[in-house]
Design a protein around this motif. Structure first.
Motif, short mmCIF file in Angstrom:
data_model
loop_
_atom_site.label_atom_id
_atom_site.label_comp_id
_atom_site.label_asym_id
_atom_site.label_seq_id
_atom_site.Cartn_x
_atom_site.Cartn_y
_atom_site.Cartn_z
N ASP A 1 0.85 -1.19 0.00
CA ASP A 1 0.00 0.00 0.00
C ASP A 1 0.88 1.24 0.00
O ASP A 1 1.85 1.31 0.76
N TYR A 2 0.53 2.21 -0.82
CA TYR A 2 1.23 3.49 -0.85
C TYR A 2 0.27 4.61 -0.50
O TYR A 2 -0.80 4.73 -1.11
N THR A 3 0.65 5.42 0.48
CA THR A 3 -0.13 6.60 0.84
C THR A 3 0.46 7.78 0.10
O THR A 3 1.68 7.99 0.10
N VAL A 4 -0.41 8.54 -0.55
CA VAL A 4 0.02 9.70 -1.33
C VAL A 4 -0.63 10.94 -0.72
O VAL A 4 -1.85 11.08 -0.73
N ARG A 5 0.19 11.81 -0.17
CA ARG A 5 -0.32 13.09 0.34
C ARG A 5 -0.40 14.06 -0.82
O ARG A 5 0.60 14.38 -1.45
N LEU A 52 -6.92 16.95 -9.08
CA LEU A 52 -6.90 15.87 -8.10
C LEU A 52 -7.43 14.58 -8.69
O LEU A 52 -7.00 13.49 -8.31
N THR A 53 -8.35 14.68 -9.64
CA THR A 53 -8.91 13.48 -10.27
C THR A 53 -7.85 12.69 -11.04
O THR A 53 -8.06 11.51 -11.35
N VAL A 66 -4.56 11.06 -0.10
CA VAL A 66 -5.00 11.83 1.07
C VAL A 66 -4.81 13.31 0.73
O VAL A 66 -3.72 13.85 0.84
N PRO A 67 -5.90 13.98 0.29
CA PRO A 67 -5.80 15.38 -0.11
C PRO A 67 -5.64 16.32 1.10
O PRO A 67 -6.19 16.06 2.17
N SER A 68 -4.91 17.40 0.89
CA SER A 68 -4.75 18.44 1.90
C SER A 68 -4.89 19.78 1.20
O SER A 68 -4.12 20.10 0.31
N VAL A 69 -5.91 20.56 1.62
CA VAL A 69 -6.13 21.86 0.98
C VAL A 69 -5.75 23.02 1.87
O VAL A 69 -5.68 24.16 1.42
N GLY A 70 -5.53 22.76 3.15
CA GLY A 70 -5.12 23.81 4.07
C GLY A 70 -6.26 24.71 4.51
O GLY A 70 -7.43 24.40 4.34
N ASP A 71 -5.91 25.87 5.07
CA ASP A 71 -6.86 26.87 5.55
C ASP A 71 -7.88 26.28 6.53
O ASP A 71 -9.03 26.71 6.56
#
Length: 130
Positions: free
Chosen positions: A3-7, A30-31, A57-62
C-alpha cells in the motif's frame, strides 16, 4: 500487496503528490492523482501498476482539512446508524410477523409502508434460507 499513501498538497498550479518512500510528482487536477501516482510508482520501482494499492490523502489547508475529516466521519457514522436501524427494523418486523400480525399492522406499528414491510420480511426470509 503493498500500500502506498500519497499526500496530495494543493498549490497554485494543481496538486503536488508526495508518495511515501518513493518520491514526488505533480498533477493539474486531483482526479488525475491516483493514475499519476500509480504510473510514478510503477516506473520508479519497476513493478506492474496493478501490483500495489494507492490511497490519496488530499490536503487543501486553511483549516479545511479538519472539517473534511469531520464531515467524512459524520457521514460514516450516519451510514453505520442507518444500517443498524435497518437491521433492527427487519428484526422487529420478523418478530411481529411471527406473532401473527399482518403486513398492514406491522407497517402501522413501524411507521413504514406495507411495501416496505414486504421488503423487510423478504430480506429476512432470504437470509433464513441461506
Amino acid at each position: 500487496m503493498r500500500d502506498y499513501t500519497v499526500r496530495a498538497l494543493r498549490w497554485e498550479r494543481g496538486w503536488e503528490l508526495h508518495i511515501d518512500g518513493v518520491g514526488v510528482t505533480q498533477v493539474h487536477r486531483l482526479t488525475e492523482a491516483e493514475a499519476a501516482a500509480r504510473d510514478y510508482i510503477a516506473l520508479e520501482l519497476d513493478v506492474p501498476a496493478d501490483a500495489f494499492s494507492v490511497l490519496i490523502v488530499p490536503s487543501v489547508g486553511d483549516g479545511l482539512d479538519e472539517e473534511m475529516r469531520a464531515a467524512r466521519e459524520a457521514t460514516a457514522a450516519a451510514q453505520s446508524a442507518a444500517a443498524e436501524a435497518a437491521r433492527s427494523t427487519r428484526t422487529v418486523a420478523y418478530k411481529l410477523k411471527r406473532e401473527g400480525l399482518t403486513g398492514k399492522e406491522i407497517a402501522t406499528i413501524l411507521h413504514v409502508s406495507p411495501q416496505r414491510v414486504s421488503q423487510l420480511l423478504a430480506t429476512d426470509t432470504e437470509r433464513a434460507g441461506a
